[in-house]
Write a protein that holds these residues in place. Structure first.
Motif, short mmCIF file in Angstrom:
data_model
loop_
_atom_site.label_atom_id
_atom_site.label_comp_id
_atom_site.label_asym_id
_atom_site.label_seq_id
_atom_site.Cartn_x
_atom_site.Cartn_y
_atom_site.Cartn_z
N ARG A 68 47.76 50.07 47.33
CA ARG A 68 47.09 51.27 46.79
C ARG A 68 47.19 52.42 47.76
NH1 ARG A 68 42.75 53.06 43.25
NH2 ARG A 68 41.84 54.88 44.24
N GLU A 69 46.98 52.16 49.05
CA GLU A 69 47.04 53.22 50.05
C GLU A 69 48.43 53.83 50.11
OE1 GLU A 69 45.74 51.33 53.62
OE2 GLU A 69 43.60 51.42 53.10
N GLN A 70 49.46 52.98 50.05
CA GLN A 70 50.83 53.49 50.06
C GLN A 70 51.12 54.32 48.82
OE1 GLN A 70 53.90 50.48 51.19
NE2 GLN A 70 52.15 49.11 51.51
N LEU A 71 50.63 53.85 47.68
CA LEU A 71 50.88 54.56 46.42
C LEU A 71 50.18 55.92 46.43
CD1 LEU A 71 52.14 54.60 43.63
CD2 LEU A 71 50.09 53.45 42.75
N CYS A 72 48.96 55.97 46.92
CA CYS A 72 48.24 57.24 46.98
C CYS A 72 49.03 58.26 47.82
CB CYS A 72 46.85 57.03 47.59
SG CYS A 72 45.64 56.31 46.45
N ASP A 73 49.57 57.80 48.94
CA ASP A 73 50.35 58.70 49.79
C ASP A 73 51.55 59.26 49.05
OD1 ASP A 73 48.64 58.31 51.91
OD2 ASP A 73 49.87 56.79 52.89
N LEU A 74 52.24 58.40 48.31
CA LEU A 74 53.43 58.85 47.58
C LEU A 74 53.07 59.76 46.41
CD1 LEU A 74 55.85 55.77 47.56
CD2 LEU A 74 56.24 58.04 48.53
N VAL A 75 51.97 59.46 45.74
CA VAL A 75 51.54 60.31 44.63
C VAL A 75 51.24 61.71 45.16
CG1 VAL A 75 49.70 60.75 42.95
CG2 VAL A 75 50.65 58.46 43.18
N VAL A 76 50.58 61.79 46.30
CA VAL A 76 50.29 63.08 46.93
C VAL A 76 51.59 63.82 47.23
CG1 VAL A 76 49.38 64.20 48.99
CG2 VAL A 76 48.07 62.38 47.91
N ASP A 77 52.56 63.12 47.84
CA ASP A 77 53.82 63.77 48.24
C ASP A 77 54.64 64.22 47.03
OD1 ASP A 77 53.11 63.28 50.83
OD2 ASP A 77 54.52 61.63 51.15
N VAL A 78 54.81 63.30 46.06
CA VAL A 78 55.66 63.62 44.90
C VAL A 78 55.02 64.68 44.02
CG1 VAL A 78 56.78 62.70 42.83
CG2 VAL A 78 56.75 61.34 44.93
N SER A 79 53.73 64.56 43.75
CA SER A 79 53.07 65.58 42.92
C SER A 79 53.08 66.93 43.63
CB SER A 79 51.64 65.16 42.59
OG SER A 79 50.84 65.08 43.77
N GLY A 80 52.93 66.90 44.95
CA GLY A 80 52.96 68.15 45.73
C GLY A 80 54.33 68.81 45.66
N ALA A 81 55.37 67.98 45.76
CA ALA A 81 56.73 68.51 45.69
C ALA A 81 57.01 69.09 44.30
CB ALA A 81 57.73 67.40 46.01
N LEU A 82 56.57 68.39 43.26
CA LEU A 82 56.77 68.87 41.90
C LEU A 82 55.98 70.16 41.65
CD1 LEU A 82 56.65 65.53 39.86
CD2 LEU A 82 58.63 67.02 40.20
N TYR A 85 57.90 72.94 43.27
CA TYR A 85 59.08 73.24 42.44
C TYR A 85 58.67 74.02 41.19
CZ TYR A 85 62.50 72.37 38.74
OH TYR A 85 63.37 72.53 37.69
N ALA A 86 57.61 73.55 40.52
CA ALA A 86 57.15 74.19 39.29
C ALA A 86 56.68 75.62 39.56
CB ALA A 86 56.03 73.37 38.66
N LEU A 94 54.41 72.29 33.78
CA LEU A 94 54.56 71.26 34.81
C LEU A 94 53.48 71.41 35.89
CD1 LEU A 94 56.06 68.89 36.01
CD2 LEU A 94 57.66 70.50 37.09
N LEU A 95 53.15 72.66 36.22
CA LEU A 95 52.10 72.90 37.22
C LEU A 95 50.81 72.19 36.82
CD1 LEU A 95 52.40 76.70 38.17
CD2 LEU A 95 52.59 74.73 39.72
N SER A 117 50.30 57.86 38.29
CA SER A 117 51.52 57.56 39.04
C SER A 117 52.73 57.54 38.12
CB SER A 117 51.39 56.22 39.76
OG SER A 117 50.35 56.25 40.71
N PHE A 118 52.61 56.83 37.00
CA PHE A 118 53.73 56.75 36.06
C PHE A 118 53.98 58.09 35.37
CE2 PHE A 118 53.16 52.11 36.35
CZ PHE A 118 54.48 51.72 36.46
N ALA A 119 52.91 58.85 35.15
CA ALA A 119 53.07 60.17 34.53
C ALA A 119 53.84 61.11 35.45
CB ALA A 119 51.69 60.75 34.20
N ILE A 120 53.50 61.09 36.73
CA ILE A 120 54.19 61.94 37.71
C ILE A 120 55.63 61.48 37.87
CG2 ILE A 120 54.29 62.52 40.17
CD1 ILE A 120 51.22 62.61 40.11
N LEU A 121 55.83 60.15 37.85
CA LEU A 121 57.18 59.61 37.94
C LEU A 121 58.03 60.09 36.77
CD1 LEU A 121 59.11 57.65 39.42
CD2 LEU A 121 58.23 55.83 37.94
#
Length: 231
Positions: A68-82, A85-86, A94-95, A117-121
């Motif tokens: 869960r901790e690893q996933l939270c970190d990635l969700v933060v990074d990927v959603s932030g990057a998106l 971009y948006a 998308l924002l 997580s799956f929605a952001i993916l």
């Protein structure tokens, strides 16, 4: 185990201990000795099962927490990057879909985190990999994010599996406690009365060991079962 079971186990162990420390006296009633031997085996099995029950649940909990901790970190990074971009692309739709703060992500329930997580993916999959170059989210990182999303979804079912396993342990424990209670009530208590004449000191020792003292709610309660009565 609940408090009453713990107290009963302590009593059973004490019966075994006192009987084993008085071999001369207990030898006067061979069936008593045989039953104590079986009771000793039961207490060992109860200890082993209780330990397995705890290890199973703790292991599943620790593993899930790490993922869960690893996933939270990635969700933060990927959603932030998106989001970045948006914003640059002027994509308001998308924002809105990826606008999550780190605090909000960390506080999400497991199910919400899984869904988000799956929605952001899914949103990331709609963007060409090269379009996210400036946000430094590579195709390899998105592949790792996808794998972690799947792992978290699978591991979220583990606590239910652990509960099922724990229920199995609980039934086994219940069966062992039932056998121990039956042996004490119908054999040990019934035979113990003979020590009243043959070994009075051991009889008193047995009576003390056979008394189950446990905490019920906030008040200590004594199960003053005496040899020959229900236990």
């Amino acid at each position: 185990m609940n408090n009453y079971q713990i107290a009963k186990l302590k009593s059973y162990k004490l019966i075994v201990e006192k009987a084993n420390s008085s071999p001369t006296e207990t030898a006067l009633v061979p069936k008593f000795v045989q039953t104590v031997t079986r009771l000793a085996t039961i207490t060992q099995q109860i200890d082993a099962l209780a330990a397995q029950q705890v290890v199973k649940l703790v292991g599943v909990t620790d593993n899930k927490r790490s993922v869960r901790e690893q996933l939270c970190d990635l969700v933060v990074d990927v959603s932030g990057a998106l989001y970045s971009y948006a914003h640059s692309a002027g994509n308001k739709e998308l924002l809105a879909k990826v606008n999550y703060s780190e605090t909000a992500i960390i506080k999400m329930t497991d199910k919400d985190l899984e869904n988000i997580s799956f929605a952001i993916l899914a949103e990331a999959a709609k963007v060409a990999p090269e379009a996210l170059t400036e946000e430094v989210i590579t195709a390899e990182e998105l592949a790792g994010f996808k794998a972690l999303c799947t792992t978290f979804k699978e591991i979220s079912n583990d606590p239910r599996a652990a509960i099922i396993d724990r229920a199995g342990y609980t039934q086994q424990l219940a069966d062992l406690f039932a056998e121990a209670s039956e042996l004490k009530q119908n054999t040990l208590d019934r035979l113990a009365s003979q020590f009243r004449r043959k070994a009075p000191e051991f009889y008193q020792t047995y009576k003390a060991a056979a008394t189950v003292i446990y905490k019920h709610s906030s008040k200590p309660t004594a199960d003053t079962t005496t040899p020959g009565s229900a236990s």
